[in-house]
Design a protein around this motif. Structure first.
Motif, PDB file in Angstrom:
ATOM      1  N   PHE A 131       0.822  -1.199   0.000  1.00 28.51           N
ATOM      2  CA  PHE A 131       0.000   0.000   0.000  1.00 28.51           C
ATOM      3  C   PHE A 131       0.861   1.257   0.000  1.00 28.51           C
ATOM      4  CE2 PHE A 131      -2.603   3.314   1.889  1.00 28.51           C
ATOM      5  CZ  PHE A 131      -3.717   3.228   1.079  1.00 28.51           C
ATOM      6  N   GLU A 135       0.605   3.937  -2.982  1.00 29.53           N
ATOM      7  CA  GLU A 135       0.261   5.342  -2.782  1.00 29.53           C
ATOM      8  C   GLU A 135       1.418   6.249  -3.158  1.00 29.53           C
ATOM      9  OE1 GLU A 135      -3.021   6.584  -1.373  1.00 29.53           O
ATOM     10  OE2 GLU A 135      -3.051   4.833  -2.662  1.00 29.53           O
ATOM     11  N   ILE A 162      -7.081  12.459  -7.138  1.00 31.78           N
ATOM     12  CA  ILE A 162      -8.230  12.235  -6.254  1.00 31.78           C
ATOM     13  C   ILE A 162      -8.929  10.933  -6.601  1.00 31.78           C
ATOM     14  CG2 ILE A 162     -10.477  13.124  -5.598  1.00 31.78           C
ATOM     15  CD1 ILE A 162      -9.412  15.835  -5.645  1.00 31.78           C
ATOM     16  N   TYR A 163      -9.078  10.714  -7.871  1.00 32.63           N
ATOM     17  CA  TYR A 163      -9.771   9.514  -8.312  1.00 32.63           C
ATOM     18  C   TYR A 163      -9.087   8.265  -7.762  1.00 32.63           C
ATOM     19  CZ  TYR A 163     -13.307   8.031 -11.689  1.00 32.63           C
ATOM     20  OH  TYR A 163     -14.440   7.564 -12.278  1.00 32.63           O
ATOM     21  N   ALA A 165      -6.782   8.044  -5.502  1.00 29.40           N
ATOM     22  CA  ALA A 165      -6.611   8.034  -4.054  1.00 29.40           C
ATOM     23  C   ALA A 165      -7.891   7.605  -3.347  1.00 29.40           C
ATOM     24  CB  ALA A 165      -6.183   9.413  -3.571  1.00 29.40           C
ATOM     25  N   LEU A 166      -9.009   8.041  -3.867  1.00 31.66           N
ATOM     26  CA  LEU A 166     -10.287   7.655  -3.261  1.00 31.66           C
ATOM     27  C   LEU A 166     -10.421   6.149  -3.205  1.00 31.66           C
ATOM     28  CD1 LEU A 166     -13.154   9.947  -4.551  1.00 31.66           C
ATOM     29  CD2 LEU A 166     -12.469   9.456  -2.189  1.00 31.66           C
ATOM     30  N   SER A 168      -8.105   3.957  -3.187  1.00 27.35           N
ATOM     31  CA  SER A 168      -7.200   3.262  -2.286  1.00 27.35           C
ATOM     32  C   SER A 168      -7.569   3.472  -0.819  1.00 27.35           C
ATOM     33  CB  SER A 168      -5.757   3.653  -2.564  1.00 27.35           C
ATOM     34  OG  SER A 168      -5.673   4.995  -2.867  1.00 27.35           O
ATOM     35  N   ALA A 169      -8.315   4.534  -0.538  1.00 28.82           N
ATOM     36  CA  ALA A 169      -8.731   4.722   0.848  1.00 28.82           C
ATOM     37  C   ALA A 169      -9.522   3.518   1.336  1.00 28.82           C
ATOM     38  CB  ALA A 169      -9.574   5.987   0.963  1.00 28.82           C
ATOM     39  N   LEU A 170     -10.444   3.091   0.494  1.00 22.64           N
ATOM     40  CA  LEU A 170     -11.244   1.933   0.885  1.00 22.64           C
ATOM     41  C   LEU A 170     -10.377   0.683   0.980  1.00 22.64           C
ATOM     42  CD1 LEU A 170     -14.490   2.517  -1.140  1.00 22.64           C
ATOM     43  CD2 LEU A 170     -14.212   2.505   1.334  1.00 22.64           C
ATOM     44  N   LEU A 172      -7.289   0.530   1.843  1.00 22.37           N
ATOM     45  CA  LEU A 172      -6.541   0.570   3.097  1.00 22.37           C
ATOM     46  C   LEU A 172      -7.421   0.063   4.229  1.00 22.37           C
ATOM     47  CD1 LEU A 172      -4.028   1.334   4.672  1.00 22.37           C
ATOM     48  CD2 LEU A 172      -4.990   3.606   5.000  1.00 22.37           C
ATOM     49  N   ALA A 173      -8.643   0.525   4.229  1.00 19.99           N
ATOM     50  CA  ALA A 173      -9.558   0.046   5.259  1.00 19.99           C
ATOM     51  C   ALA A 173      -9.652  -1.468   5.231  1.00 19.99           C
ATOM     52  CB  ALA A 173     -10.929   0.674   5.041  1.00 19.99           C
ATOM     53  N   ILE A 176      -6.494  -3.109   6.601  1.00 16.94           N
ATOM     54  CA  ILE A 176      -6.441  -3.079   8.066  1.00 16.94           C
ATOM     55  C   ILE A 176      -7.454  -4.069   8.647  1.00 16.94           C
ATOM     56  CG2 ILE A 176      -6.813  -1.601  10.071  1.00 16.94           C
ATOM     57  CD1 ILE A 176      -5.784   0.736   8.308  1.00 16.94           C
ATOM     58  N   GLY A 177      -8.620  -4.089   8.025  1.00 17.75           N
ATOM     59  CA  GLY A 177      -9.619  -5.044   8.482  1.00 17.75           C
ATOM     60  C   GLY A 177      -9.117  -6.470   8.407  1.00 17.75           C
ATOM     61  N   TRP A 208     -17.227  -7.617   1.076  1.00 13.47           N
ATOM     62  CA  TRP A 208     -16.927  -6.199   1.277  1.00 13.47           C
ATOM     63  C   TRP A 208     -15.456  -5.926   1.019  1.00 13.47           C
ATOM     64  CZ3 TRP A 208     -19.902  -2.323   1.000  1.00 13.47           C
ATOM     65  CH2 TRP A 208     -21.261  -2.434   1.349  1.00 13.47           C
ATOM     66  N   PHE A 209     -14.623  -6.807   1.560  1.00 15.89           N
ATOM     67  CA  PHE A 209     -13.189  -6.615   1.374  1.00 15.89           C
ATOM     68  C   PHE A 209     -12.829  -6.736  -0.105  1.00 15.89           C
ATOM     69  CE2 PHE A 209     -11.703  -7.886   5.908  1.00 15.89           C
ATOM     70  CZ  PHE A 209     -12.295  -6.745   6.386  1.00 15.89           C
TER      71      PHE A 209
ATOM     72  N   TYR B 609      -4.034  15.309   2.472  1.00 14.79           N
ATOM     73  CA  TYR B 609      -4.793  14.219   1.888  1.00 14.79           C
ATOM     74  C   TYR B 609      -4.446  12.914   2.570  1.00 14.79           C
ATOM     75  CZ  TYR B 609      -4.925  10.117  -0.904  1.00 14.79           C
ATOM     76  OH  TYR B 609      -5.066   8.831  -1.290  1.00 14.79           O
ATOM     77  N   LEU B 613      -6.903  10.516   4.395  1.00 19.46           N
ATOM     78  CA  LEU B 613      -7.059   9.170   3.886  1.00 19.46           C
ATOM     79  C   LEU B 613      -6.997   8.173   5.029  1.00 19.46           C
ATOM     80  CD1 LEU B 613      -6.997   7.298   1.381  1.00 19.46           C
ATOM     81  CD2 LEU B 613      -4.519   7.404   1.520  1.00 19.46           C
ATOM     82  N   GLY B 617      -9.940   5.890   6.371  1.00 19.27           N
ATOM     83  CA  GLY B 617      -9.775   4.437   6.396  1.00 19.27           C
ATOM     84  C   GLY B 617     -10.115   3.886   7.762  1.00 19.27           C
ATOM     85  N   VAL B 620     -13.770   3.771   8.408  1.00 18.93           N
ATOM     86  CA  VAL B 620     -14.443   2.665   7.730  1.00 18.93           C
ATOM     87  C   VAL B 620     -14.174   1.346   8.450  1.00 18.93           C
ATOM     88  CG1 VAL B 620     -14.589   1.375   5.583  1.00 18.93           C
ATOM     89  CG2 VAL B 620     -14.358   3.844   5.529  1.00 18.93           C
ATOM     90  N   VAL B 621     -12.927   1.173   8.871  1.00 26.50           N
ATOM     91  CA  VAL B 621     -12.595  -0.057   9.590  1.00 26.50           C
ATOM     92  C   VAL B 621     -13.429  -0.164  10.856  1.00 26.50           C
ATOM     93  CG1 VAL B 621     -10.815  -1.240  10.870  1.00 26.50           C
ATOM     94  CG2 VAL B 621     -10.267  -0.174   8.697  1.00 26.50           C
ATOM     95  N   LEU B 625     -15.883  -3.176  11.729  1.00 23.54           N
ATOM     96  CA  LEU B 625     -15.706  -4.005  12.919  1.00 23.54           C
ATOM     97  C   LEU B 625     -16.929  -3.905  13.821  1.00 23.54           C
ATOM     98  CD1 LEU B 625     -11.962  -3.321  13.745  1.00 23.54           C
ATOM     99  CD2 LEU B 625     -12.993  -5.344  12.713  1.00 23.54           C
TER     100      LEU B 625
END
Lengths: 510, 629
Positions: A131, A135, A162-163, A165-166, A168-170, A172-173, A176-177, A208-209, B609, B613, B617, B620-621, B625
């Motif tokens: 990641f 990024e 922005i496109y 990056a948006l 990749s934000a998800l 990253l979540a 981490i999940g 979801w992941f 940013y 970000l 993130g 959302v996590v 959870l």
């Protein structure tokens, strides 16, 4: 060695940065010379790479223990071709940048840092590390478009940034999940790909992941309908930026889908086959249709990328040996041919300061060598057998038929459209009598420009006729991806989708 | 000559092409032409030696693997050498060599002389790849490469917009056929697990059900209809006449356009299981034969007559292979290569002599000026008209007789074939008379001259072949049939009816049709121009329709091209920009607005940013959870 491969471009960037600004004539040549080093190392890597499954030359060092993050690199048959492609395209892209007149030093530095990021992303076996690279790439690319781009460069670069990056934000979540899930199940945090592949997820979470990862990668590919950043970025980007963007950056998306989505979320991947397949095929047809009527040559090539990348996604989600092999090798093929087409468009832009198709006409008369290269790459892009584009597309099409017959048939129509938009463009730009005064005085390619294109043309031919150079090294890895999916889900590849299903005549048969 | 050496047959012209590509300009005219001719000529000799075991009989086909291409889909480059491959190779290299030599004279003075022979040699290598392939993937390789060469050669005079447009049209229309071909290959691989002939044909009866076999057969037909210019995909071939005339002779008459016929004959094992597909092939062939013949009647351009004639004769070949009379089809392919190449080369000599005039209304009386061309073309005209004992008679008669023997629906096709034979004799004689007899109708300043030796010798050789070529397969001595027999072992083939009586009746019928055509055209066009002009006017409005080729190009333009263009425009400017990109920008605008309000929180764009970000993130996590994992 892989660490060296990632750090070499960084070191090169440092060296270039240390050259005093007043010696500006040195920046580009030194950058080019130094960028050959990673290429040499990648070449050695290719030579030493064994045609086996699994990661080779693996490096694993703890980075931040509490979070279970490690500097973990490795190369397999899926990443090897992309690493090679990156190492090859960077010197060529730099070599095509002699027209960059302002802030040359920064330009070279950003390009080399971009290379480090791309190679790192392809080699990373730790998701956090991946990641970071994924990024980090955005930043040099953002500047390359934003500083050295065309008139609307700010709009394009911000949109690009922005496109992507948006998305990749998800992701990253989701990363981490995943790591949290791992820690729940195994007691420690880890971001290692191999570890995370062990995680058991409930169906809903896995979806979801999967979706989070897929979104990030689909934007990168770009998959319909997330593609509109691409034409803008390409049109505004300087030649080197376009070459690397189309040649390598987009492949992060297709690579990510293959590497991470299929391996981490096999169940969800199998479920997502129809959706991804349909989007891929829409991209193939739609991208081609839109390309037909583009008045701008660079935009035409950009939309052709949307179409061609669709084949890669289709092959990936066909979940057959042919489809996956086709997807991996098509990554390289598209990088070579589209990279070359962007180079060519750049060369004519430097001469005429326009990319409008209607501004040209009859160029074959004044620039026969240029026309020859353009036509050669055009046919490679059209998928003419004997040149590289065909190998990827045909593997994907024939490979997909076993699992996605209807989509494969529709996708095959893309090759008709490709002939239309490319040959029509060729006709308008190159044939007829050069009737515009500006076009009549154009100079044909210089030895430097021929030198940039010739290696690409040679590879186009070699990969077209003897793709085994790569396929032999790709196959074990793509087979193991399928093995993994078959062993973790109910999915069974229909015959003859696997390599073992291919019929071999018995000895003595004629 | 062991089969392992046969790659040389492909490699020689390929090397010739490579060599000429880089050095053609330097070695110049005429040496580059002779080099190219030598390359393909040597291939011919090698093939001849390698074909001897088949001529002696009893030898079986052999294959030789060159290398794996795409192993995951059973695609490899392998050569298959059997009588069919041998015959095709001999036709391609034999007729090809003659046309190469002819072109040395024809292309004299062209500034891209060397480049022309580069392409010609590349074409030869591609065509040989096609006919020597032992694997559908390799066949497709050759199939597409000949398409490329066709594109390059039709558009050879690239400064002419019409030539460039014709080249593109040829490639695109062929691609539509290839679309079918590719789907056929997908089906073949999915059914057999390989694309290798060896793995397909022998196992076809046990693996294919009728439905799949029919689908594959029909899809092959789509591909073949593109390459071999059959209804409805024939429209590219008349335009392809924009290329230099030797190209029309070699690619668009003698060799490439017969590839579709070859593929169907080669895939006989599949068509054997799909009678409906075969019947469709035959029907398309018959329709094409008649359709194109009617158009040929009214053409004024000397090459257009030959172009539509080629389409029509290819229809005959489809009629043959669709009736499973494979030997007859391949036989006609061969004799047609002789006399049609001759006709094109002769037309080329005429065009050359008339300073690029192609309108037959402006010719006439050329017999005295160029007797060799006139006589050789006259022979070819009688050959294609089916007058015995010339080559065309034997092959055409064998087709018609075989179709007749099939009976049922094929009886209708037989009648169509017979009418076509009459029309063929008519329009070919019309052409010959218009060009060579009557009063000269040349424009001021024209000075037709004899063709140089380098052009007339190939004409004479082809004329000899057009006379005696048919004798290799007569009802009295079926040499070709015995030669080709091993190719279709175990497959039911349609033969002409047995017995000399039926031969005389059917042969008599087709000869009668031919004679009527020849005589009618001779009587009509021997007379002064006003007379035959009024004869043609008497057929209005039919004649106009024929002359305009039924306006098929217009119809395609209105029904296919224009809507397709519209779809592309709507996609690009009606959907992509306003809807999809508009939505993106709309969303972006919302965020920009939000960003403006939050500006105080921001220090620098990129750093901020990153923080945002990460924060996003984490939110959302947390949500996932908490939301019940």
């Amino acid at each position: 060695m892989l660490t060296a491969l990632v750090l070499l471009p960084v070191a090169a960037a440092v060296v270039v940065a240390l050259i005093p600004s007043r010696r500006r004539e040195l920046h580009l040549p030194v950058g080019i010379a130094l960028s050959v080093l990673p290429l040499a190392l990648a070449g050695y890597l290719f030579w030493a790479f064994q045609a086996e499954a699994g990661y080779q030359f693996a490096v694993d060092a703890v980075w931040y223990e509490p979070w279970g993050i490690s500097w973990s690199l490795g190369v397999d048959g899926i990443s090897l071709p992309l690493v090679l492609l990156t190492a090859l395209l960077v010197p060529i892209a730099l070599g095509a940048s002699t027209a960059i007149s302002k802030r040359t030093k920064e330009f070279v530095v950003y390009t080399l840092l971009l290379e480090a990021g791309m190679i790192g992303a392809f080699l990373a076996l730790d998701l956090f590390l991946f990641f970071v690279f994924f990024e980090a790439i955005l930043i040099p690319m953002y500047f390359i478009i934003g500083i050295w781009g065309g008139e609307r460069r700010i709009y394009a670069s911000v949109k690009f940034f922005i496109y992507t990056a948006l998305g990749s934000a998800l992701m990253l979540a989701a990363i981490i999940g995943l790591a949290f899930n791992y820690s729940e199940q195994f007691g420690t945090l880890s971001f290692a790909l191999e570890d995370l592949m062990q995680v058991t997820l409930s169906g809903g979470t896995e979806r979801w992941f999967f979706a989070a990862f897929a979104l990030a990668f689909a934007i990168k590919v770009p998959l319909f309908p997330l593609h509109t950043w691409l034409p803008d970025a390409h049109v505004e980007a300087p030649t080197a930026g376009s070459v690397l963007l189309a040649g390598v950056l987009l492949k992060l998306g297709t690579y990510g889908l293959l590497r991470f989505n299929l391996s981490l979320f096999p169940e969800a991947s199998v479920d997502a086959v129809p959706i991804m397949g349909v989007l891929a095929v829409i991209g193939i047809i739609y991208g081609a249709l839109v390309a037909i009527v583009q008045p701008d040559l660079k935009k035409l090539v950009a939309y052709s990328s949307v179409s061609h990348l669709g084949f890669i996604v289709l092959g990936t989600f066909a979940l057959t040996s042919g489809g996956l092999q086709g997807a991996v090798i098509q990554n390289v093929n598209h990088g070579l041919t589209t990279g070359a087409l962007f180079l060519l468009v750049g060369m004519i832009y430097e001469r005429r300061h326009t990319k409008e198709i209607s501004e040209f006409g009859g160029l074959q008369k004044v620039m026969p060598v240029f026309a020859g290269f353009f036509l050669f790459m055009t046919f490679a892009s059209i998928g003419l057998p004997g040149l590289n584009g065909f190998v990827g597309e045909f593997l994907v099409l024939v490979g997909s038929y076993a699992t996605l017959p209807v989509l494969a048939i529709i996708a095959a129509f893309g090759v008709v459209l490709a002939a239309i938009y490319l040959l029509w463009a060729y006709e308008r730009v190159f044939t007829g009598i050069p009737d515009k005064e500006e076009n009549r005085v154009l100079l044909d390619l210089s030895p430097r420009e021929i030198g940039l294109l010739a290696p690409l043309a040679a590879l186009v031919l070699v990969l077209g006729l003897y793709p085994s150079v790569l396929l032999d090294k790709i196959a074990p890895s793509t087979e193991s991806v399928l093995d993994h999916i078959e062993s973790t889900t109910d999915y069974v590849t229909p015959e003859p989708g696997r390599l073992d299903d291919v019929y071999v005549a018995e000895e003595g048969d004629s | 000559m062991p089969v392992e050496m046969l790659w040389l047959v492909i490699a020689l012209p390929l090397l010739g092409a490579l060599f000429l590509h880089f050095l053609g300009r330097r070695i110049g005219e005429p040496l580059s032409g002779w080099l190219a001719s030598a390359a393909i000529g040597t291939s011919f000799l090698i093939a001849l030696v390698a074909a001897f075991p088949f001529i002696e009989g009893g030898a079986h086909g052999e294959t030789s693997l060159l290398w794996e291409w795409m192993p995951a889909i059973g695609a490899s480059l392998e050569i298959q050498w059997d009588p069919l491959a041998a015959l095709m190779t001999l036709v391609v290299t034999g007729v090809g060599s003659l046309i190469h030599v002819f072109a040395i004279g024809y292309m004299h003075g062209d500034e891209r002389f060397g480049r022309f022979f580069t392409y010609l040699n590349l074409f030869a290598a591609s065509m040989l790849t096609l006919v020597l392939a032992g694997n559908y993937a390799m066949l497709f390789l050759g199939w597409e490469l000949v398409g490329l060469c066709s594109y390059l050669l039709i558009g050879f005079w690239y400064t002419r917009p019409s030539a460039s447009a014709a080249a593109k049209k040829a490639f695109v229309v062929n691609r539509i056929g290839d679309f079918g071909f590719m789907i056929a290959l997908m089906l073949v691989f999915t059914s057999f697990g390989t694309l290798s002939f060896a793995g397909v044909f022998e196992r076809a009866p046990e693996i294919l059900d009728t439905g799949t076999a029919t689908a594959i057969g029909l899809l092959f037909l789509v591909g073949a209809a593109g390459k071999s210019a059959q209804v409805p995909l024939y429209v590219w071939l008349p335009d392809a006449m924009e290329g230099p005339t030797p190209v029309s002779a070699l690619i668009h008459a003698a060799t490439m356009v017969t590839a579709g016929v070859y593929v169907i004959a080669r895939s006989a094992a599949i068509f054997d299981l799909a009678p409906a597909a075969s019947t469709t092939v035959a029907t398309i062939g018959a329709i094409t034969a008649l359709w194109a013949a009617t158009i040929a009647i009214a053409q004024r351009d000397i090459k257009k007559v030959l172009a539509y004639s080629t389409v029509s004769q290819l229809g005959y070949m489809f009629l043959a292979v669709g009736s499973t009379a494979y030997v007859a089809g391949i036989f006609h392919l061969m004799t047609h290569a002789f006399f049609k190449a001759l006709l094109f080369l002769g037309a080329g000599a005429v065009i050359h002599a008339m300073a690029d005039e192609q309108d037959m209304h402006k010719m006439g009386g050329l017999l005295k000026r160029m007797p060799t061309t006139a006589i050789t073309m006259g022979i070819a005209t009688l050959a294609i008209a089916g007058i015995p004992p010339l080559a065309g008679f034997w092959s055409k008669d064998e087709i018609l007789a075989s179709v007749f023997e099939r009976g049922g629906w094929f009886s209708v096709l037989f009648v169509v074939g017979l009418i076509t034979a009459l029309l063929t004799a008519f329009y070919m004689t019309r052409q010959w008379v218009l060009v060579f007899l009557g009063e000269p109708r040349w424009e001021e300043g024209a000075d037709p001259h004899k063709a140089p030796r380098v052009m007339s010798v190939p004409l004479i050789v082809l004329a000899v072949l057009s006379v005696v070529g048919g004798l290799i397969n007569t009802p009295f001595r079926l040499t070709l049939e015995h030669f080709l027999e091993p190719v279709w072992e175990g497959i039911s083939i349609q033969h002409p009816p047995e017995g000399i009586g039926m031969f005389l009746i059917l042969g008599g019928l087709s000869v009668f049709a031919g004679l009527v055509g020849v005589a009618a055209a001779y009587m009509t066009y021997r007379r002064p121009m006003e007379s035959w002009r009024s004869f043609e006017d008497g057929f209005e409005p039919l004649w106009g329709a024929w002359e305009d080729a039924y306006r098929v190009d217009d119809i395609y333009g209105r029904t296919l091209v224009a809507p397709g263009r519209k779809a592309a425009e709507v996609s690009a400017f009606g959907i992509d920009l306003p809807v999809i990109d508009g939505a993106v920008n709309g969303v972006a605008a919302v965020f920009t607005d939000l960003g403006r309000r939050l500006r105080p929180l921001q220090t620098g764009y990129v750093c901020n940013y990153a923080a945002l970000l990460l924060a996003g993130g984490l939110v959302v996590v947390a949500w996932i959870l908490a939301g019940g994992l």
